[in-house]
Design a protein around this motif. Structure first.
Motif, PDB file in Angstrom:
ATOM      1  N   GLY A   9       0.863  -1.149   0.155  1.00 19.87           N
ATOM      2  CA  GLY A   9      -0.097   0.078   0.029  1.00 19.87           C
ATOM      3  C   GLY A   9       0.875   1.171  -0.085  1.00 19.87           C
ATOM      4  O   GLY A   9       0.385   2.239  -0.746  1.00 19.87           O
ATOM      5  N   LEU A  10       1.725   1.228   0.639  1.00 21.96           N
ATOM      6  CA  LEU A  10       2.841   2.351   1.111  1.00 21.96           C
ATOM      7  C   LEU A  10       3.533   2.507  -0.405  1.00 21.96           C
ATOM      8  O   LEU A  10       3.546   3.781  -0.853  1.00 21.96           O
ATOM      9  N   ILE A  11       4.004   1.472  -1.040  1.00 24.50           N
ATOM     10  CA  ILE A  11       4.717   1.929  -2.300  1.00 24.50           C
ATOM     11  C   ILE A  11       3.702   2.338  -3.427  1.00 24.50           C
ATOM     12  O   ILE A  11       4.158   3.123  -4.170  1.00 24.50           O
ATOM     13  N   LEU A  12       2.533   1.720  -3.375  1.00 24.09           N
ATOM     14  CA  LEU A  12       1.639   2.294  -4.373  1.00 24.09           C
ATOM     15  C   LEU A  12       1.259   3.692  -4.334  1.00 24.09           C
ATOM     16  O   LEU A  12       1.185   4.445  -5.402  1.00 24.09           O
ATOM     17  N   VAL A  13       1.238   4.216  -2.963  1.00 27.88           N
ATOM     18  CA  VAL A  13       1.039   5.634  -2.588  1.00 27.88           C
ATOM     19  C   VAL A  13       2.187   6.367  -2.980  1.00 27.88           C
ATOM     20  O   VAL A  13       2.016   7.368  -3.627  1.00 27.88           O
ATOM     21  N   THR A  14       3.382   6.066  -2.563  1.00 28.64           N
ATOM     22  CA  THR A  14       4.474   7.132  -2.667  1.00 28.64           C
ATOM     23  C   THR A  14       5.278   6.721  -4.136  1.00 28.64           C
ATOM     24  O   THR A  14       5.511   7.866  -4.509  1.00 28.64           O
ATOM     25  N   VAL A  15       5.308   5.770  -4.575  1.00 27.79           N
ATOM     26  CA  VAL A  15       6.077   5.503  -5.871  1.00 27.79           C
ATOM     27  C   VAL A  15       5.238   5.410  -6.812  1.00 27.79           C
ATOM     28  O   VAL A  15       5.668   6.175  -7.991  1.00 27.79           O
ATOM     29  N   PHE A  16       4.023   5.037  -7.089  1.00 27.69           N
ATOM     30  CA  PHE A  16       3.251   4.939  -8.014  1.00 27.69           C
ATOM     31  C   PHE A  16       2.187   6.203  -7.994  1.00 27.69           C
ATOM     32  O   PHE A  16       1.372   6.240  -8.936  1.00 27.69           O
ATOM     33  N   HIS A  17       1.968   6.866  -6.969  1.00 24.07           N
ATOM     34  CA  HIS A  17       1.194   7.972  -6.864  1.00 24.07           C
ATOM     35  C   HIS A  17      -0.197   7.683  -6.993  1.00 24.07           C
ATOM     36  O   HIS A  17      -1.002   8.371  -7.751  1.00 24.07           O
ATOM     37  N   VAL A  18      -0.611   6.526  -6.731  1.00 21.51           N
ATOM     38  CA  VAL A  18      -2.072   6.253  -7.063  1.00 21.51           C
ATOM     39  C   VAL A  18      -2.931   6.648  -5.635  1.00 21.51           C
ATOM     40  O   VAL A  18      -2.458   6.913  -4.685  1.00 21.51           O
ATOM     41  N   HIS A  19      -4.235   6.611  -5.914  1.00 18.58           N
ATOM     42  CA  HIS A  19      -5.138   7.245  -4.938  1.00 18.58           C
ATOM     43  C   HIS A  19      -5.218   5.869  -3.741  1.00 18.58           C
ATOM     44  O   HIS A  19      -4.939   4.851  -4.089  1.00 18.58           O
ATOM     45  N   ILE A  20      -5.295   6.612  -2.566  1.00 15.01           N
ATOM     46  CA  ILE A  20      -5.276   5.619  -1.459  1.00 15.01           C
ATOM     47  C   ILE A  20      -5.998   4.412  -1.678  1.00 15.01           C
ATOM     48  O   ILE A  20      -5.673   3.339  -1.118  1.00 15.01           O
ATOM     49  N   ILE A  21      -7.315   5.003  -2.051  1.00 16.14           N
ATOM     50  CA  ILE A  21      -8.323   3.725  -2.300  1.00 16.14           C
ATOM     51  C   ILE A  21      -7.760   2.589  -3.230  1.00 16.14           C
ATOM     52  O   ILE A  21      -7.832   1.327  -3.034  1.00 16.14           O
ATOM     53  N   ILE A  22      -7.214   3.055  -4.169  1.00 14.08           N
ATOM     54  CA  ILE A  22      -6.526   2.129  -5.182  1.00 14.08           C
ATOM     55  C   ILE A  22      -5.378   1.416  -4.663  1.00 14.08           C
ATOM     56  O   ILE A  22      -5.288   0.019  -4.941  1.00 14.08           O
ATOM     57  N   ALA A  23      -4.651   2.159  -3.940  1.00 15.15           N
ATOM     58  CA  ALA A  23      -3.706   1.529  -3.139  1.00 15.15           C
ATOM     59  C   ALA A  23      -4.155   0.315  -2.177  1.00 15.15           C
ATOM     60  O   ALA A  23      -3.555  -0.811  -2.029  1.00 15.15           O
TER      61      ALA A  23
END
Lengths: 234, 298
Positions: B51-65
């Motif tokens: 979840g952290l990587i998706l938010v910080t590296v891939f910059h997706v919305h937290i819900i997507i993460a």
């Protein structure tokens, strides 16, 4: 229809079945009798794919099935009423029946079959929303039989359906077995109650400590002296 | 006094609902294959990191993460079962248990290698979600919007799970398999598939718990799965291992118990309290509060 050819089954060092062969023809009731521990249940468990024979073949309608996983065996038309009924105790009667039809997709047909089972066993309908664990022994046996029929089997394996039931119910269960056979289902019946089994079967096999001891028509075996001594209490 | 009680209660329910999400995986897997999946805590940790990587590296919305972490761990759980447990299905239960401990050590070391030994921060809640605000419900009784979000998310997931288990074809097959493995197979149920579903669902719930914990506490660390995993296991045992409502109840009860222990000044003993509960349950009522004695015929 079903041919078992020289199967061996070992549980670790214990040899449960040694070179067992038997045959069930379409439309028959075949009884498999023998004492406790003779290998009757193991034979049924091998057919259902719950145990794998170390050697030998199991052939159903021309197909080798001894390497099939249990769910595949159900799909090709073999279902089992396991020893001790084994209904799912925490699930309702209706859910138990639905699970019996797990391999089927035809919703309308499943509904129809459930209704037919309720016609045959009205007590199950009265209790359809009740957990199966709360049923009496006889009712559980009826549920186990109904559940096995839900897959529309060509061959029904029955493991000690009369076990632990009152004499009156035993008679009823055997009548049901006969009726199921008359509607076109072939039956392989395992029983300790040899007298009852031989009274409804066409043919029978006798298992002794893992090997076949005798086979023949049910009538022949019922008149055989050794069988009478060992299994019919004469 | 009452308001403080309420605040601690809310803290406890929020923490406890994450325990409950993780406890469900322990209890479902145990219910079907009688294995305590000791790698489950590491799946929770992996979910937090994904979840952290998706938010910080891939910059997706937290819900997507959040959903992405659930999907990732779903697949991961299924693969772990295939590699580490399935080949041992016919061996002794101890063999599978040791294998589970092995997977657990492997995963936490792998996370250590990738993310380092220091805690990593989740982005501030106000950047990925909303600014955290407190609401006063009545006379000083406060609850934060983040707590409500965590409790509501957990509750929704648990309601979906309950519906799935009760009403769907696969859910019924799962219940049947947990009540009687061999007989389920005789019904035409592919039990291997059911086991995969069980790992998939349990692991995705653990991942959901991981992301929620990440958001709630703000940091994640390679070894976070060990302690939280053990606590969630305690929750599952408290509720009765194998029982789904038991895991939900056990998780929330443990969370509340822990927060009240902290509130009365026993914060340095908060972990001891969880394991004290584990020992007491095992001594007094090993089947837990909702567990039933399942008689297995050999």
């Amino acid at each position: 229809m079903l041919n078992i050819e020289n199967i061996d089954v070992n549980y670790g060092a214990i040899r449960a079945l040694v070179q067992v062969s038997l045959e069930v023809n379409e439309g028959e009731i075949v009884a498999l009798i023998g004492a406790n521990g003779a290998g009757k249940s193991t034979t049924l468990r091998s057919i259902s794919g719950l145990v794998k024979p170390q050697s030998g073949k199991i052939i159903f309608e021309g197909k080798e099935i001894h390497n099939f996983p249990p769910h595949k065996v159900v799909e090709i038309g073999i279902s089992q009423v396991p020893e001790g009924r084994r209904v799912f105790p925490l699930m309702t009667v209706l859910e138990n029946l639905e699970l019996g039809a797990f391999s089927r997709k035809d919703r309308a047909g499943i509904k129809e079959d459930i209704n037919n089972i309720f016609l045959r066993f009205p007590r199950l309908e009265e209790r359809k929303q009740q957990p199966a664990g709360t049923l009496s022994g006889g009712e559980q046996q009826m549920l186990a039989i109904g559940r096995a029929l839900m897959s529309r089997p060509k061959l029904l394996l029955m493991d000690e359906p009369s076990m632990g039931l009152a004499p009156m119910l035993v008679q009823e269960i055997f009548n049901i077995v006969k009726e199921i056979n008359q509607t076109g289902t072939t039956i392989l019946l395992v029983e300790q109650n040899a007298r009852m089994a031989l009274s409804i079967a066409n043919r029978a096999y006798v298992l002794e400590t893992g090997s076949l001891a005798m086979s023949g028509s049910a009538k022949e075996l019922a008149e055989n002296e050794e069988v009478q001594k060992a299994y019919l209490g004469h | 006094m009452l308001s403080n009680f309420f605040v601690q209660l809310m803290n406890g329910i929020a923490l406890g609902s994450t325990y409950a999400l993780i406890a469900l995986g322990y209890t479902m897997v145990y219910g079907i294959i009688l294995l305590i999946n000791f790698a489950h805590g590491e799946i929770f940790m992996s979910g937090a990191f994904v979840g952290l990587i998706l938010v910080t590296v891939f910059h997706v919305h937290i819900i997507i993460a959040f959903l992405g972490a659930m999907l990732f761990c779903m697949i991961m759980g299924v693969i772990i079962e295939k590699i580490a447990y399935k080949p041992l299905r016919r061996s002794t239960r101890l063999a599978a248990l040791i294998s589970a401990i092995g997977v657990s050590i492997f995963l936490s070391n792998l996370a250590n290698l990738i993310f380092g030994a220091n805690p990593t921060s989740y982005p501030p809640t106000k950047e990925i979600l909303f600014p955290v605000k407190s609401f006063e419900l009545f006379a000083g009784a406060q609850v934060t919007n983040l707590q409500i979000l965590i409790i509501a998310t957990s509750a929704i997931l648990m309601i979906i799970l309950q519906y799935f288990i009760k009403n769907t074809r696969i859910g019924k097959a799962m219940r049947a398999t947990s009540q009687d493995y061999d007989t389920a197979a005789l019904m035409g149920i592919n039990v291997n598939k059911i086991i995969s579903y069980t790992f998939a669902i349990g692991s995705s719930l653990a991942a959901a718990g991981g992301v929620l914990v990440g958001i709630y506490f703000g940091v994640v660390k390679y070894n976070m799965g060990t302690l939280v995993g053990l606590k969630a296991f305690t929750a599952a045992v408290l509720g009765g291992i194998g029982s789904i409502p038991g895991a939900m109840f056990g998780g929330i009860a443990l969370g509340i118990g822990e927060m009240f222990a902290v509130a009365i000044g026993l914060s340095s003993y908060r972990d001891a309290i969880a394991f004290g509960i584990l020992i007491i349950v095992l001594l007094v009522k090993p089947t837990g509060l909702f567990g039933t004695e399942i008689q297995k015929k050999v």
